[in-house]
Motif scaffolding. Structure first.
Motif, PDB file in Angstrom:
ATOM      1  N   GLN A   3       0.835  -1.195   0.000  1.00  0.00           N
ATOM      2  CA  GLN A   3       0.000   0.000   0.000  1.00  0.00           C
ATOM      3  C   GLN A   3       0.872   1.248   0.000  1.00  0.00           C
ATOM      4  N   ILE A   7       0.948   4.327  -2.559  1.00  0.00           N
ATOM      5  CA  ILE A   7       0.921   5.744  -2.190  1.00  0.00           C
ATOM      6  C   ILE A   7       2.033   6.499  -2.898  1.00  0.00           C
ATOM      7  N   SER A 134     -10.704  11.949  -6.722  1.00  0.00           N
ATOM      8  CA  SER A 134     -11.354  11.296  -5.583  1.00  0.00           C
ATOM      9  C   SER A 134     -10.674   9.973  -5.233  1.00  0.00           C
ATOM     10  N   LYS A 135      -9.852   9.450  -6.139  1.00  0.00           N
ATOM     11  CA  LYS A 135      -9.129   8.210  -5.867  1.00  0.00           C
ATOM     12  C   LYS A 135      -7.885   8.443  -5.018  1.00  0.00           C
ATOM     13  N   ASP A 137      -5.958  10.046  -1.587  1.00  0.00           N
ATOM     14  CA  ASP A 137      -6.152  10.450  -0.195  1.00  0.00           C
ATOM     15  C   ASP A 137      -5.388  11.760  -0.013  1.00  0.00           C
ATOM     16  N   SER A 141      -7.525  19.014   1.640  1.00  0.00           N
ATOM     17  CA  SER A 141      -8.699  18.951   0.769  1.00  0.00           C
ATOM     18  C   SER A 141      -9.035  20.293   0.134  1.00  0.00           C
TER      19      SER A 141
END
Length: 312
Positions: A3, A7, A134-135, A137, A141
């Protein structure tokens, strides 16, 4: 850890759209010898029959957001095999981005001696870019660079190529896209101060077929790719063809990967192939390798059926 690598892929993408200039890379293939039309329009019609290839590649299996590629290409000769036309559609996804390439190819050939032909090719088409933020993280924001998705952003494509070939060899030189396209510049997105540039890539390919016996052939091949701002890519491979049916081989991508290749010619029309890559870099412990699978269909004319199928 996998993972984390995913990232890193996403971060690399974000860096590519938040710095001054980054190069966009073409899709990568291990079985390029069966998918030559995608990088050289002069290949159109060179197999002297209607030929269609469907290929899928998954890179760095087990890593979130790793690249995947699907390609559909078809080409056929016209006018006594001296001209050819082709169509290529490629879908290339990595992280939050997806790129679609659609292009048409045309080739014109001249006879060189009794057994060789020199083809010149051009291609033109479209590049569509989609980015779904949106995919990701996203840490902040409110970052203006990630407020609006990119939907089907159009860029033109224009490529050139040349191919010298005979029954037992080929040499190709091509530039799949001669246009440098900027993405994410201020003129296209008022919220972005970034530029990602699609660089020009130059390809040199070649292969030769050695008849070792009546039932065994050997074909070494070479692909080199030069792109400004990226390391030189060199792929070498050796494939053995047994009894005109089974192909077994190995390939090496310089300072990147080792590959095994296998293909089987079920009938005169149908061929299925598979390749598996394992990294030779420090990232080999963080993924399960890469794989490709392709299916080729060829439509033979009754009066022009090949007694010995072409090896490239």
């Amino acid at each position: 850890m996998r993972q984390l690598i995913g990232i890193i892929i996403a971060i690399s993408f974000c860096v590519g759209i938040s710095s001054s200039v980054k190069a966009q890379q073409d899709a990568q293939y291990t079985q390029y010898m069966y998918n030559t039309l995608s990088i050289n329009p002069a290949y159109a019609g060179s197999r002297e029959v209607l030929s269609a290839v469907l290929l899928h590649r998954s890179q760095w299996v087990g890593v979130d957001g790793a690249p995947t590629t699907q390609t559909l290409s078809a080409h056929t000769p016209i006018t006594k095999n001296l001209m050819g036309i082709g169509l290529n559609i490629t879908n290339d996804a990595i992280g939050p981005s997806r790129q679609t390439y659609i292009d048409a190819s045309y080739s014109y050939g001249i006879e060189v001696g009794r057994e060789s032909q020199l083809n010149f090719g051009i291609k033109a088409g479209a590049h569509l870019l989609d980015v779904d933020y949106s995919k990701l993280d996203i840490f902040d924001s409110t970052d203006p660079n990630f407020q609006s998705n990119v939907d089907n952003k159009f860029s033109p494509q224009f490529g050139l190529g040349a191919l010298l070939f005979a029954e037992n060899y080929y040499v190709g030189l091509s530039v799949p896209n001669v246009l440098e396209t900027k993405h994410f510049d201020q003129s296209n997105n008022s919220n972005s101060n970034t530029v990602a540039k699609e660089r020009i890539s130059y390809y040199l390919t070649g292969g030769y077929v050695f008849d070792l016996s009546s039932d065994l052939k050997l074909k070494p091949t070479l692909l080199t790719k030069l792109t400004e701002g990226a390391p030189l890519q060199v792929d070498v491979s050796a494939n053995f063809l047994l009894y005109e049916k089974l192909t077994l081989g190995a390939a090496y991508r310089w300072d990147a990967a080792l590959s095994g290749l296998v293909a089987f010619q079920f009938t005169d029309a149908w061929m299925l192939g598979f390749a598996y890559d394992t990294d030779t870099t420090k990232y080999t412990n963080y993924n399960d390798g890469s794989f490709e699978v392709f299916l080729r269909f060829e439509l033979f004319k009754k009066y022009n059926k090949m007694l010995t199928p072409r090896f490239f």
